[in-house]
Design a protein around this motif. Structure first.
Motif, PDB file in Angstrom:
ATOM      1  N   PRO A  43     -21.237  32.604  40.521  1.00 54.58           N
ATOM      2  CA  PRO A  43     -22.389  32.892  39.647  1.00 54.58           C
ATOM      3  C   PRO A  43     -22.131  32.421  38.227  1.00 54.58           C
ATOM      4  CG  PRO A  43     -21.749  34.819  40.957  1.00 54.58           C
ATOM      5  CD  PRO A  43     -20.659  33.807  41.124  1.00 54.58           C
ATOM      6  N   ASP A  44     -23.164  31.962  37.585  1.00 58.36           N
ATOM      7  CA  ASP A  44     -23.074  31.532  36.196  1.00 58.36           C
ATOM      8  C   ASP A  44     -22.993  32.771  35.311  1.00 58.36           C
ATOM      9  OD1 ASP A  44     -23.297  30.510  33.669  1.00 58.36           O
ATOM     10  OD2 ASP A  44     -25.260  29.577  33.963  1.00 58.36           O
ATOM     11  N   PRO A  45     -21.851  32.983  34.624  1.00 60.24           N
ATOM     12  CA  PRO A  45     -21.727  34.213  33.821  1.00 60.24           C
ATOM     13  C   PRO A  45     -22.652  34.238  32.619  1.00 60.24           C
ATOM     14  CG  PRO A  45     -19.877  32.726  33.407  1.00 60.24           C
ATOM     15  CD  PRO A  45     -20.659  32.137  34.546  1.00 60.24           C
ATOM     16  N   PHE A  46     -23.264  33.098  32.276  1.00 60.43           N
ATOM     17  CA  PHE A  46     -24.142  33.029  31.117  1.00 60.43           C
ATOM     18  C   PHE A  46     -25.604  32.842  31.506  1.00 60.43           C
ATOM     19  CE2 PHE A  46     -19.979  31.337  29.781  1.00 60.43           C
ATOM     20  CZ  PHE A  46     -19.655  32.297  28.839  1.00 60.43           C
ATOM     21  N   LYS A  78      -5.794  38.706  13.876  1.00 62.70           N
ATOM     22  CA  LYS A  78      -6.116  40.012  14.444  1.00 62.70           C
ATOM     23  C   LYS A  78      -7.423  40.019  15.224  1.00 62.70           C
ATOM     24  CE  LYS A  78      -3.713  43.266  11.458  1.00 62.70           C
ATOM     25  NZ  LYS A  78      -3.880  44.441  10.582  1.00 62.70           N
ATOM     26  N   THR A  79      -8.324  39.103  14.887  1.00 64.90           N
ATOM     27  CA  THR A  79      -9.616  39.168  15.556  1.00 64.90           C
ATOM     28  C   THR A  79     -10.371  37.859  15.433  1.00 64.90           C
ATOM     29  OG1 THR A  79     -11.683  40.435  15.732  1.00 64.90           O
ATOM     30  CG2 THR A  79     -10.852  40.021  13.534  1.00 64.90           C
ATOM     31  N   ILE A  80     -11.305  37.679  16.341  1.00 65.66           N
ATOM     32  CA  ILE A  80     -12.369  36.692  16.237  1.00 65.66           C
ATOM     33  C   ILE A  80     -13.677  37.463  16.214  1.00 65.66           C
ATOM     34  CG2 ILE A  80     -11.112  34.793  17.300  1.00 65.66           C
ATOM     35  CD1 ILE A  80     -12.309  35.554  19.973  1.00 65.66           C
ATOM     36  N   SER A  81     -14.790  36.766  16.081  1.00 71.52           N
ATOM     37  CA  SER A  81     -16.084  37.447  15.975  1.00 71.52           C
ATOM     38  C   SER A  81     -17.096  36.819  16.914  1.00 71.52           C
ATOM     39  CB  SER A  81     -16.626  37.363  14.541  1.00 71.52           C
ATOM     40  OG  SER A  81     -15.767  37.982  13.623  1.00 71.52           O
ATOM     41  N   LEU A  82     -18.007  37.658  17.421  1.00 69.15           N
ATOM     42  CA  LEU A  82     -19.184  37.203  18.151  1.00 69.15           C
ATOM     43  C   LEU A  82     -20.400  37.357  17.248  1.00 69.15           C
ATOM     44  CD1 LEU A  82     -18.609  38.870  21.657  1.00 69.15           C
ATOM     45  CD2 LEU A  82     -17.931  36.581  20.897  1.00 69.15           C
ATOM     46  N   TRP A  83     -21.249  36.359  17.293  1.00 69.79           N
ATOM     47  CA  TRP A  83     -22.502  36.411  16.523  1.00 69.79           C
ATOM     48  C   TRP A  83     -23.471  35.411  17.126  1.00 69.79           C
ATOM     49  CZ3 TRP A  83     -25.253  32.827  13.578  1.00 69.79           C
ATOM     50  CH2 TRP A  83     -26.303  33.353  12.823  1.00 69.79           C
ATOM     51  N   ASP A  84     -24.699  35.848  17.377  1.00 74.25           N
ATOM     52  CA  ASP A  84     -25.721  34.982  17.946  1.00 74.25           C
ATOM     53  C   ASP A  84     -25.194  34.400  19.268  1.00 74.25           C
ATOM     54  OD1 ASP A  84     -28.424  33.913  17.588  1.00 74.25           O
ATOM     55  OD2 ASP A  84     -27.432  31.976  17.397  1.00 74.25           O
ATOM     56  N   ASP A  85     -25.113  33.074  19.377  1.00 75.77           N
ATOM     57  CA  ASP A  85     -24.569  32.467  20.592  1.00 75.77           C
ATOM     58  C   ASP A  85     -23.211  31.826  20.314  1.00 75.77           C
ATOM     59  OD1 ASP A  85     -25.403  30.391  18.998  1.00 75.77           O
ATOM     60  OD2 ASP A  85     -26.521  29.339  20.583  1.00 75.77           O
ATOM     61  N   ALA A 117     -17.173  27.700  14.279  1.00 76.30           N
ATOM     62  CA  ALA A 117     -17.968  28.381  15.291  1.00 76.30           C
ATOM     63  C   ALA A 117     -17.920  27.580  16.582  1.00 76.30           C
ATOM     64  CB  ALA A 117     -19.416  28.539  14.824  1.00 76.30           C
ATOM     65  N   LEU A 118     -17.705  28.272  17.703  1.00 71.95           N
ATOM     66  CA  LEU A 118     -17.767  27.682  19.025  1.00 71.95           C
ATOM     67  C   LEU A 118     -18.994  28.206  19.743  1.00 71.95           C
ATOM     68  CD1 LEU A 118     -14.056  28.288  20.180  1.00 71.95           C
ATOM     69  CD2 LEU A 118     -14.970  26.274  19.002  1.00 71.95           C
ATOM     70  N   ASP A 119     -19.561  27.391  20.612  1.00 74.99           N
ATOM     71  CA  ASP A 119     -20.622  27.872  21.495  1.00 74.99           C
ATOM     72  C   ASP A 119     -20.006  28.872  22.463  1.00 74.99           C
ATOM     73  OD1 ASP A 119     -22.378  28.039  23.856  1.00 74.99           O
ATOM     74  OD2 ASP A 119     -23.519  26.451  22.879  1.00 74.99           O
ATOM     75  N   ALA A 120     -20.520  30.089  22.498  1.00 73.49           N
ATOM     76  CA  ALA A 120     -19.932  31.145  23.318  1.00 73.49           C
ATOM     77  C   ALA A 120     -19.999  30.841  24.801  1.00 73.49           C
ATOM     78  CB  ALA A 120     -20.633  32.480  23.026  1.00 73.49           C
ATOM     79  N   ARG A 121     -20.902  29.952  25.219  1.00 71.82           N
ATOM     80  CA  ARG A 121     -21.082  29.659  26.642  1.00 71.82           C
ATOM     81  C   ARG A 121     -20.240  28.486  27.116  1.00 71.82           C
ATOM     82  NH1 ARG A 121     -27.279  29.674  25.054  1.00 71.82           N
ATOM     83  NH2 ARG A 121     -26.198  28.547  23.395  1.00 71.82           N
ATOM     84  N   THR A 122     -19.818  27.613  26.199  1.00 72.10           N
ATOM     85  CA  THR A 122     -19.119  26.400  26.612  1.00 72.10           C
ATOM     86  C   THR A 122     -17.799  26.169  25.897  1.00 72.10           C
ATOM     87  OG1 THR A 122     -20.201  25.030  24.927  1.00 72.10           O
ATOM     88  CG2 THR A 122     -21.339  25.287  27.053  1.00 72.10           C
ATOM     89  N   GLY A 123     -17.567  26.825  24.758  1.00 72.42           N
ATOM     90  CA  GLY A 123     -16.400  26.539  23.948  1.00 72.42           C
ATOM     91  C   GLY A 123     -16.550  25.316  23.064  1.00 72.42           C
ATOM     92  N   ARG A 124     -17.733  24.687  23.037  1.00 67.78           N
ATOM     93  CA  ARG A 124     -17.937  23.503  22.204  1.00 67.78           C
ATOM     94  C   ARG A 124     -17.989  23.896  20.725  1.00 67.78           C
ATOM     95  NH1 ARG A 124     -23.184  21.080  25.449  1.00 67.78           N
ATOM     96  NH2 ARG A 124     -22.126  20.549  27.408  1.00 67.78           N
ATOM     97  N   PRO A 125     -17.322  23.147  19.854  1.00 67.75           N
ATOM     98  CA  PRO A 125     -17.463  23.405  18.422  1.00 67.75           C
ATOM     99  C   PRO A 125     -18.905  23.183  17.968  1.00 67.75           C
ATOM    100  CG  PRO A 125     -15.521  22.079  18.850  1.00 67.75           C
ATOM    101  CD  PRO A 125     -16.283  22.138  20.143  1.00 67.75           C
ATOM    102  N   ASP A 178     -21.059  41.347  28.265  1.00 68.57           N
ATOM    103  CA  ASP A 178     -21.765  40.946  29.479  1.00 68.57           C
ATOM    104  C   ASP A 178     -20.822  40.343  30.515  1.00 68.57           C
ATOM    105  OD1 ASP A 178     -24.109  41.849  28.397  1.00 68.57           O
ATOM    106  OD2 ASP A 178     -24.851  39.879  27.819  1.00 68.57           O
ATOM    107  N   GLY A 179     -19.657  40.949  30.685  1.00 67.02           N
ATOM    108  CA  GLY A 179     -18.741  40.523  31.736  1.00 67.02           C
ATOM    109  C   GLY A 179     -17.895  39.316  31.411  1.00 67.02           C
ATOM    110  N   VAL A 180     -17.907  38.842  30.166  1.00 65.61           N
ATOM    111  CA  VAL A 180     -17.073  37.714  29.741  1.00 65.61           C
ATOM    112  C   VAL A 180     -16.104  38.203  28.671  1.00 65.61           C
ATOM    113  CG1 VAL A 180     -17.015  35.432  28.675  1.00 65.61           C
ATOM    114  CG2 VAL A 180     -18.857  36.025  30.265  1.00 65.61           C
TER     115      VAL A 180
END
Length: 698
Positions: free
Chosen positions: A158-161, A267-274, A287-295, A227-229
């Protein structure tokens, strides 16, 4: 330049070939040809011994040319090939070459497989093999896959995104119960989870659900889960995305650091938007794309011409602004910088060592700006949605001699060392500040987490210094409320009940011109990098502490502190040999509810859950759970390495997990192995993420 990653735009494969916009096709062809020539020389030097000089296979590896290669790679984006060779080749040694060199190797492989190298490369896919071919292999009889006896169809993953939604500001301060979306779970900094499937009654059934190796080295960051990632920041400025239920790797980003750059744990990274937003060891924010890791974007932090800057804390994203604190002992001190989360545009910077023409600038004993040092920011901040303020902690100065003795007519508090700073995230406006310990002569800084909560009917921010003193302030104004004492410090004799100003025993102020000083705690803490956990429902702050003291010994010249003293570890005079302390502090009354003592000092932070449990880890590689009500240890297991960050908990499909990372190397571990010589730290410093769940489900 960032290391090429899975999903990086295929145009990166032939960046030189594409050239500037509007370049002629002939120029592009010539550039591509030059890139192929470079790739051929690199292949001969680095790859031919295994893959064969003609790319068709050798003694140790299959070919990267022809039907067999295309059967595996055909139809995939060229960027996937770039990522694979950059992070995996040679086996165990990925990342040794530069991004441009990996691009050249990929260009060679594509050209050898029939790719022409025109502008269509920007959206290129690797060609599919000719029909009926792809089984020949390298001639060694090993690598081919038969089409006559086909494998069963692989299961569909399944596609996790598939249902991905952007991370919102509201979510970062009030996440779904199953998620851990920010450092300390939310931007409130509490380190508390409402999950209660694992309890004091069934915790004995915790078993390993999955584990993944990480790049070896100091690993400081809590994983984030949404969301499971699971997103993990690993040593060397790598970021991984894993399926949080199984550990399957989804993507990996690996930064190519400039030669000579020392990788530093964060110590940390951050999530924001996508996006996943991080700071890097070469002083960038990206910033990386949260779904692909692309810069998505990557910007250098303006250094203001200062040297010796380091990034150890991590980012905070609030109100669309990315904030990051820097550390340095060089002239003019450290600062906090902010960037637009959508574009990376620099928004503001704030000097944590106040300059003469700035607020607080008259507190440095008359020193000129270029002789003011310190004010490092080692830890990420918190965000208060009620006030809209970002709260940051600032460290001390090692240049203690310049401040120790008051110059007549001057002020030697040394703002903004050992302070809490409250900013407007978008503008950098300093709304209020509070200095917890002026003129720190001991390296006992207050740079740690800022925890927001409700205590005695007031909205407050709580934080503690290495001393084991815990200050409570009004979150809206910074007004001092009270201080709780964990009971181990010996040098502060009084605290003003109105202002919170702390009075130091003058006989314990050190210097080259004075006798040696013995006091508690040690400059390494006390409490230190390990964050606590706060249960808002009971007003309880859970904190671990190291019961250590120090001798400040004068020397004729030099010294760790510029007053001319070196610092030596010591046990307290009445030590029972147990150096690891766990406390439950009632923040409403300032009293200790219970205390647990153990031999090995703690090295990991605290996790509290609604299941009545506390989790933490120690220098002896033990990962433990305790009963919140009593402090009784109720579970333990051994880890392959020293746990270096705080554990987290999350849930996927109704199953609760507890995760911890290892990879020794955070500063609070220095010197501590000598306290327990019978418990040596591992000689091989591995790193991993290990995830536990109840054996057999609920």
């Amino acid at each position: 330049m960032a290391h090429v990653t899975r999903g990086l735009l295929a145009s990166a494969v032939a960046l030189a070939a594409l050239g500037a916009a509007g370049a002629s096709a002939q120029a592009s062809d010539e550039a591509f040809a030059d890139q192929i020539s470079t790739g051929r020389a690199l292949f001969a030097a680095n790859c031919a011994a295994c893959h064969g000089a003609d790319l068709t296979g050798g003694q140790f590896a299959t070919g990267v040319k022809g039907p067999a290669f295309l059967a595996r790679w055909g139809g995939q984006p060229a960027s996937a090939l770039v990522n694979y060779i950059a992070t995996s080749m040679p086996p165990g040694g990925g990342g040794r070459l530069s991004a441009a060199q990996y691009n050249a190797l990929a260009a060679l492989i594509l050209a050898e497989n029939g790719f022409a190298g025109d502008v269509a490369l920007a959206t290129a896919e690797i060609p599919l093999p000719p029909r009926g071919q792809g089984e020949e292999g390298s001639g060694l009889g090993l690598p081919g896959v038969s089409s006559r006896y086909p494998f069963p169809a692989a299961p569909t993953i399944p596609d996790p995104f598939a249902g991905y939604t952007p991370v919102t500001q509201d979510e970062l301060v009030n996440p779904a119960p199953e998620d851990w979306v920010a450092w300390r779970r939310s931007q409130l900094g509490q380190g508390y989870s409402p999950l209660a499937q694992v309890t004091t009654q069934n915790v004995s059934r915790l078993a390993v659900a999955w584990a993944q190796a990480l790049p070896a080295g100091p690993t400081l960051a809590e994983p984030l889960v949404r969301d499971g990632v699971m997103y993990v920041h690993a040593f060397g400025d790598e970021v991984f995305a894993f399926d949080a239920a199984t550990g399957r790797q989804i993507w990996r980003y690996r930064r190519q650091l400039p030669e000579g750059t020392m990788p530093l744990g964060k110590k940390t990274i951050s999530l924001w938007d996508d996006r996943v937003i991080l700071a890097t060891s070469d002083l960038h924010v990206m910033a990386l794309d949260a779904r692909t890791g692309r810069p998505v974007w990557d910007v250098a932090i303006p250094t203001q011409g200062r040297g010796g800057l380091r990034l150890n804390g991590g980012t905070l994203v609030a109100d669309g602004a990315v904030m990051i604190g820097l550390a340095t002992q060089a002239d003019e001190g450290a600062f906090i910088a902010a960037f637009d989360a959508a574009s990376g545009q620099h928004l503001w910077s704030f000097n944590t060592v106040a300059h003469a023409d700035e607020p607080g600038g008259n507190t440095w004993n008359g020193l000129p700006d270029n002789q003011r040092r310190g004010g490092s920011v080692w830890t990420s901040g918190s965000f208060d949605p009620q006030t809209g303020l970002a709260l940051w902690g600032v460290a001390q100065t090692y240049d203690t001699a310049a401040l120790r003795d008051l110059v007549p007519g001057q002020n030697n508090d040394g703002l903004f060392t050992n302070s809490t700073l409250a900013f407007r995230p978008r503008t950098g406006e300093l709304v209020w500040y509070f200095q917890h310990m002026p003129n720190d002569q001991y390296d006992l800084d207050w740079v740690f987490e800022r925890t927001l909560g409700e205590v005695n009917g007031r909205h407050v921010v709580m934080t503690g210094g290495k001393e084991g003193l815990l200050d409570t302030l009004d979150a809206a104004t910074g007004r001092y409320i009270t201080t709780a004492d964990m009971g181990y410090q010996t040098f502060i004799t009084a605290i003003d009940p109105v202002t919170g100003r702390k009075q130091v025993d003058p006989a314990l102020v050190p210097g080259r011109d004075r006798d040696a000083v013995f006091m508690c705690p040690h400059a390494g803490g006390g409490r230190n990098w390990s964050p606590g956990a706060f249960d808002d429902a009971t007003d309880t702050l859970f904190m671990n502490y190291r019961d250590t003291c120090m001798e400040l010994r004068p020397r004729a010249d030099g010294g760790f502190l510029s007053t001319g003293v070196d610092i030596y570890y010591s046990a307290p005079a009445d030590s029972d040999g147990n150096f690891g302390i766990l406390q439950a502090m009632d923040m409403a009354t300032g009293t200790v509810r219970w205390e647990h003592r153990r031999r090995a000092p703690y090295n990991a932070g605290m996790l509290a859950t609604a299941g009545g449990l506390l989790f933490s880890g120690a220098m002896d590689r033990e990962f433990m759970a305790f009963d919140q009500a009593t402090g009784r240890q109720v579970w333990r297991t051994g880890l392959s390495g020293v746990p270096n960050a705080s554990p987290i908990t999350y849930s996927v499909n109704g199953r609760q997990y507890v995760a911890v990372v290892t990879g020794m190397g955070n500063p609070l571990a220095f010197g501590l192995p000598n306290f327990t010589p019978e418990l040596p730290v591992p000689e091989v410093n591995s790193a991993s993420v290990t995830v536990f769940a109840l054996d057999g489900g609920q």
